[in-house]
Design a protein around this motif. Structure first.
Motif, PDB file in Angstrom:
ATOM      1  N   MET A   7      -4.974  -8.627 -10.563  1.00 35.06           N
ATOM      2  CA  MET A   7      -5.237 -10.399 -10.567  1.00 35.06           C
ATOM      3  C   MET A   7      -6.524 -10.525 -11.181  1.00 35.06           C
ATOM      4  SD  MET A   7      -4.531 -13.255  -7.828  1.00 35.06           S
ATOM      5  CE  MET A   7      -2.872 -12.708  -7.614  1.00 35.06           C
ATOM      6  N   THR A   8      -7.783  -9.753 -10.650  1.00 40.82           N
ATOM      7  CA  THR A   8      -8.973 -10.032 -10.853  1.00 40.82           C
ATOM      8  C   THR A   8      -9.074  -9.555 -12.395  1.00 40.82           C
ATOM      9  OG1 THR A   8      -9.771  -9.434  -8.790  1.00 40.82           O
ATOM     10  CG2 THR A   8     -11.198  -9.292 -10.590  1.00 40.82           C
ATOM     11  N   PHE A   9      -8.526  -8.580 -13.011  1.00 41.99           N
ATOM     12  CA  PHE A   9      -8.624  -8.052 -14.127  1.00 41.99           C
ATOM     13  C   PHE A   9      -7.972  -9.185 -15.023  1.00 41.99           C
ATOM     14  CE2 PHE A   9      -6.641  -5.976 -18.017  1.00 41.99           C
ATOM     15  CZ  PHE A   9      -7.816  -5.575 -18.494  1.00 41.99           C
ATOM     16  N   ALA A  10      -6.895  -9.769 -14.871  1.00 39.29           N
ATOM     17  CA  ALA A  10      -6.343 -10.862 -15.615  1.00 39.29           C
ATOM     18  C   ALA A  10      -7.016 -11.990 -15.579  1.00 39.29           C
ATOM     19  CB  ALA A  10      -4.627 -11.342 -14.915  1.00 39.29           C
ATOM     20  N   GLN A  11      -7.769 -12.526 -14.540  1.00 36.01           N
ATOM     21  CA  GLN A  11      -8.548 -13.581 -14.695  1.00 36.01           C
ATOM     22  C   GLN A  11     -10.082 -13.544 -15.292  1.00 36.01           C
ATOM     23  OE1 GLN A  11      -8.606 -14.653 -10.507  1.00 36.01           O
ATOM     24  NE2 GLN A  11      -6.800 -15.438 -10.241  1.00 36.01           N
ATOM     25  N   THR A  12     -10.385 -12.295 -14.787  1.00 33.49           N
ATOM     26  CA  THR A  12     -11.981 -12.001 -15.628  1.00 33.49           C
ATOM     27  C   THR A  12     -12.174 -10.917 -16.602  1.00 33.49           C
ATOM     28  OG1 THR A  12     -12.411 -10.305 -13.878  1.00 33.49           O
ATOM     29  CG2 THR A  12     -12.797 -12.744 -13.139  1.00 33.49           C
ATOM     30  N   GLY A  13     -11.045 -10.113 -16.905  1.00 29.23           N
ATOM     31  CA  GLY A  13     -11.286  -9.214 -18.054  1.00 29.23           C
ATOM     32  C   GLY A  13     -11.791  -7.967 -17.523  1.00 29.23           C
ATOM     33  N   SER A  14     -12.443  -8.072 -16.347  1.00 32.51           N
ATOM     34  CA  SER A  14     -13.255  -7.082 -15.763  1.00 32.51           C
ATOM     35  C   SER A  14     -12.284  -5.889 -15.000  1.00 32.51           C
ATOM     36  CB  SER A  14     -14.287  -7.309 -14.993  1.00 32.51           C
ATOM     37  OG  SER A  14     -15.165  -6.027 -14.307  1.00 32.51           O
ATOM     38  N   PRO A  15     -12.521  -4.743 -15.654  1.00 31.49           N
ATOM     39  CA  PRO A  15     -11.698  -3.664 -15.096  1.00 31.49           C
ATOM     40  C   PRO A  15     -12.242  -2.749 -13.927  1.00 31.49           C
ATOM     41  CG  PRO A  15     -12.661  -2.535 -17.056  1.00 31.49           C
ATOM     42  CD  PRO A  15     -13.106  -3.906 -16.924  1.00 31.49           C
ATOM     43  N   GLY A  16     -13.235  -3.341 -13.140  1.00 32.86           N
ATOM     44  CA  GLY A  16     -13.846  -2.780 -12.193  1.00 32.86           C
ATOM     45  C   GLY A  16     -12.982  -2.456 -10.970  1.00 32.86           C
ATOM     46  N   ASP A  17     -12.300  -3.566 -10.426  1.00 33.22           N
ATOM     47  CA  ASP A  17     -11.609  -3.137  -9.400  1.00 33.22           C
ATOM     48  C   ASP A  17     -10.371  -2.264  -9.620  1.00 33.22           C
ATOM     49  OD1 ASP A  17     -13.088  -5.154  -7.805  1.00 33.22           O
ATOM     50  OD2 ASP A  17     -11.713  -6.646  -8.132  1.00 33.22           O
TER      51      ASP A  17
ATOM     52  N   LEU B 288      -3.950  -2.863  -5.493  1.00 32.75           N
ATOM     53  CA  LEU B 288      -3.681  -2.789  -6.973  1.00 32.75           C
ATOM     54  C   LEU B 288      -3.191  -4.145  -7.370  1.00 32.75           C
ATOM     55  CD1 LEU B 288      -2.995  -1.616  -9.619  1.00 32.75           C
ATOM     56  CD2 LEU B 288      -0.715  -1.087  -8.818  1.00 32.75           C
ATOM     57  N   GLY B 289      -2.601  -5.135  -6.498  1.00 33.75           N
ATOM     58  CA  GLY B 289      -2.080  -6.385  -6.628  1.00 33.75           C
ATOM     59  C   GLY B 289      -3.521  -7.094  -7.039  1.00 33.75           C
ATOM     60  N   GLU B 290      -4.302  -7.229  -6.004  1.00 34.92           N
ATOM     61  CA  GLU B 290      -5.613  -7.883  -6.062  1.00 34.92           C
ATOM     62  C   GLU B 290      -6.516  -7.518  -7.402  1.00 34.92           C
ATOM     63  OE1 GLU B 290      -7.664  -7.081  -2.629  1.00 34.92           O
ATOM     64  OE2 GLU B 290      -6.247  -8.020  -1.093  1.00 34.92           O
ATOM     65  N   ALA B 291      -6.576  -6.046  -7.499  1.00 35.15           N
ATOM     66  CA  ALA B 291      -7.324  -5.684  -8.751  1.00 35.15           C
ATOM     67  C   ALA B 291      -6.697  -6.171 -10.085  1.00 35.15           C
ATOM     68  CB  ALA B 291      -7.370  -4.174  -8.899  1.00 35.15           C
TER      69      ALA B 291
ATOM     70  N   ALA C 145       0.784  -1.372   0.104  1.00 33.39           N
ATOM     71  CA  ALA C 145      -0.048  -0.080   0.116  1.00 33.39           C
ATOM     72  C   ALA C 145       0.879   1.201  -0.044  1.00 33.39           C
ATOM     73  CB  ALA C 145      -0.890  -0.084   1.257  1.00 33.39           C
ATOM     74  N   THR C 146       1.898   1.434   0.743  1.00 29.76           N
ATOM     75  CA  THR C 146       2.865   2.561   0.863  1.00 29.76           C
ATOM     76  C   THR C 146       3.442   2.683  -0.498  1.00 29.76           C
ATOM     77  OG1 THR C 146       3.056   2.257   3.203  1.00 29.76           O
ATOM     78  CG2 THR C 146       4.776   3.261   2.087  1.00 29.76           C
ATOM     79  N   VAL C 147       4.167   1.378  -1.126  1.00 28.05           N
ATOM     80  CA  VAL C 147       4.606   1.582  -2.276  1.00 28.05           C
ATOM     81  C   VAL C 147       3.762   2.152  -3.500  1.00 28.05           C
ATOM     82  CG1 VAL C 147       5.902   0.391  -4.074  1.00 28.05           C
ATOM     83  CG2 VAL C 147       6.177  -0.264  -1.660  1.00 28.05           C
ATOM     84  N   GLU C 148       2.552   1.673  -3.519  1.00 21.07           N
ATOM     85  CA  GLU C 148       1.532   2.190  -4.254  1.00 21.07           C
ATOM     86  C   GLU C 148       1.437   3.514  -4.385  1.00 21.07           C
ATOM     87  OE1 GLU C 148      -2.248  -0.075  -3.795  1.00 21.07           O
ATOM     88  OE2 GLU C 148      -1.182  -2.026  -3.952  1.00 21.07           O
TER      89      GLU C 148
ATOM     90  N   PHE D 118     -10.636   0.451 -11.568  1.00 22.90           N
ATOM     91  CA  PHE D 118     -11.274   1.564 -11.432  1.00 22.90           C
ATOM     92  C   PHE D 118     -11.485   2.106 -10.125  1.00 22.90           C
ATOM     93  CE2 PHE D 118     -12.684   1.093 -15.870  1.00 22.90           C
ATOM     94  CZ  PHE D 118     -11.807   1.747 -16.528  1.00 22.90           C
ATOM     95  N   THR D 119     -12.051   1.086  -9.167  1.00 20.22           N
ATOM     96  CA  THR D 119     -12.110   1.384  -7.854  1.00 20.22           C
ATOM     97  C   THR D 119     -10.858   1.695  -7.128  1.00 20.22           C
ATOM     98  OG1 THR D 119     -13.998  -0.342  -7.634  1.00 20.22           O
ATOM     99  CG2 THR D 119     -12.893   0.239  -5.631  1.00 20.22           C
ATOM    100  N   TRP D 120      -9.867   1.050  -7.438  1.00 17.33           N
ATOM    101  CA  TRP D 120      -8.491   1.401  -6.916  1.00 17.33           C
ATOM    102  C   TRP D 120      -8.094   2.648  -7.107  1.00 17.33           C
ATOM    103  CZ3 TRP D 120      -3.867   2.278  -9.450  1.00 17.33           C
ATOM    104  CH2 TRP D 120      -2.903   2.578  -8.365  1.00 17.33           C
TER     105      TRP D 120
END
Length: 328
Positions: free
Chosen positions: A178-188, A173-176, A99-102, A190-192
Motif C-alpha cells: 500500500m505504501t508503494f502504491a501511494q508513494t512509489g517508494s519501495p523502501g518498505d 506485505l499488505g502495508e508495504a 503473516a502466516t500466509v505470507e 525491501f524491508t519486508w
C-alpha cells in the motif's frame, strides 16, 4: 463419477475431518488438569468469584452440554473469548493470518525456485557430480530440523555478518504494498523482504528437498518414454524437449504436491515463527499453550484444519479436472 459428485464427496469428507479436529481439541481441554475458571482469573481469586465464572461460562454444566454449546457457537460464528486477553478469538486469529500466509507462500516460492532447477539438473545428468550434489542436498534438507537450521541462519547471517535482521518484522506485505502504491517508494517492500528471507529459507528447506526428489524422479520417468525419443529423432533441440515437453508433463504431480504442502506449511510454521518471532498464528499458538488459553488454541487449530481441508479440496478438484481417472 461426475466432477460434481466427486466434489460433494470430498466436501463431506472435509467436514468430517474438521468435526474430528474440533472434537479432539475439546476432549483434550476436558481431560487436561486444572480448573478453567481459575485460569480466567488473576492469581489469588476467591472461591466465590471462581464459582461465579464457572456458572457464567457454563463450566458447571455436564461435559456433553458444554460440547454441544461449543459446536453451536462454532456453527453460528461465535468462537468465544480469550481467557487471558478477553478478546474475541476470531479477531485474534484473523489478525495473524496474513503473516502466516505470507511466510507459507514465501517458503513455497523459495522451494520451487531452488528445487525444480536442481531436479532437472539431477535428472538430466544422472550419476554425475551434479546429480550426487543434488541428492546430497535433498538428504540434508529432509534430515535437518527446522529449528536448528533457523538458529544457524540467525547466527551466521544475522549475528555474525549482519546481512539479515532476526527480530519481529516492522511492516507486513499488505502495508508495504500500500505504501508503494501511494508513494512509489519501495523502501518498505525491501524491508519486508529482508525480514522474511531467513524464515522463508528455514521453512522452505524441507519442502525444497521434497520437490527436488519429486522433480528428479518424474523427469527420469518422462525421459524414458517414446515421445522423447521421437522428438529428438525429429531434430528438436534437447533444451526444447527437456523444458517444453518433459518438464511440462512432470509438473502435474508437482503442482498437486505444492497445493497439499501449502496446508502443511501453514500448520508447520509454528517452530519457524517461534524461532524468528514472526507474528503469525504459530507464535500466537505457542503463547496460548504457555498460558493454557484453550479458546484461543481451539480457534487457531480449527482455522489450520479448515485451511488444510479447503486447500486439499481445491487441489483434488483441479487434479480431477485434469485427470478424470482419479474420480473412479
Amino acid at each position: 463419477m461426475s466432477l460434481g459428485k466427486f466434489l460433494v464427496r470430498r466436501i463431506l469428507q472435509g467436514i468430517f475431518v474438521i468435526w474430528g479436529a474440533i472434537t479432539i481439541m475439546f476432549g483434550l481441554r476436558a481431560v487436561s488438569p486444572g480448573d478453567p475458571a481459575s485460569l480466567m482469573l488473576a492469581e489469588g481469586a476467591t472461591q466465590e468469584l471462581i464459582e461465579q465464572v464457572r456458572r457464567e461460562e457454563g463450566l458447571d454444566q455436564p461435559i456433553y452440554v458444554q460440547y454441544f454449546d461449543y459446536l453451536q457457537g462454532i456453527v453460528t460464528g461465535d468462537f468465544g473469548y480469550s481467557w487471558q486477553s478477553n478478546r474475541e478469538v476470531e479477531a485474534m486469529v484473523i489478525e495473524r493470518i496474513p503473516a502466516t500466509v505470507e511466510l507459507a507462500v514465501a517458503a513455497t516460492i523459495v522451494a520451487v525456485a531452488i528445487a525444480i532447477p536442481l531436479g532437472v539438473i539431477s535428472a538430466t545428468r544422472r550419476n554425475q557430480p551434479s546429480d550426487y550434489g543434488a541428492t546430497l542436498f535433498s538428504l540434508l534438507g529432509i534430515s535437518t530440523p527446522n529449528f536448528w537450521l533457523g538458529l544457524m541462519l540467525i547466527l551466521v547471517l544475522g549475528v555474525w555478518t549482519g546481512v539479515f535482521p532476526t527480530g519481529r518484522r516492522p511492516v507486513g506485505l499488505g502495508e508495504a504494498a500500500m505504501t508503494f502504491a501511494q508513494t512509489g517508494s519501495p523502501g518498505d517492500l525491501f524491508t519486508w523482504l529482508r525480514y522474511i528471507t531467513l524464515p522463508a529459507l528455514t521453512l522452505g528447506t524441507y519442502f525444497t528437498a521434497l520437490i527436488t526428489r519429486l522433480t528428479r524422479s518424474g523427469m527420469i520417468d518422462e525421459l524414458g518414454k517414446p515421445y522423447v525419443t521421437a522428438s529428438r529423432a525429429k531434430g528438436l533441440p534437447n533444451v526444447l524437449v527437456r523444458y517444453k515437453h518433459v518438464l511440462r508433463n512432470t509438473m502435474i504431480p508437482i503442482i498437486t504436491v505444492l497445493g497439499l504442502q501449502m496446508g502443511t506449511l501453514m500448520g508447520g510454521a509454528v517452530i519457524t515463527e517461534t524461532v524468528f518471532n514472526w507474528p503469525g498464528l504459530g507464535l500466537r499458538l505457542i503463547d496460548a499453550l504457555d498460558t493454557r488459553d484453550w479458546p484461543l488454541m481451539q480457534g487457531i487449530i480449527l482455522f489450520i484444519a479448515v485451511a488444510f481441508v479447503v486447500i486439499n479440496i481445491v487441489v483434488d478438484a483441479l487434479y480431477s479436472y485434469l485427470n478424470p481417472q482419479v474420480r473412479e
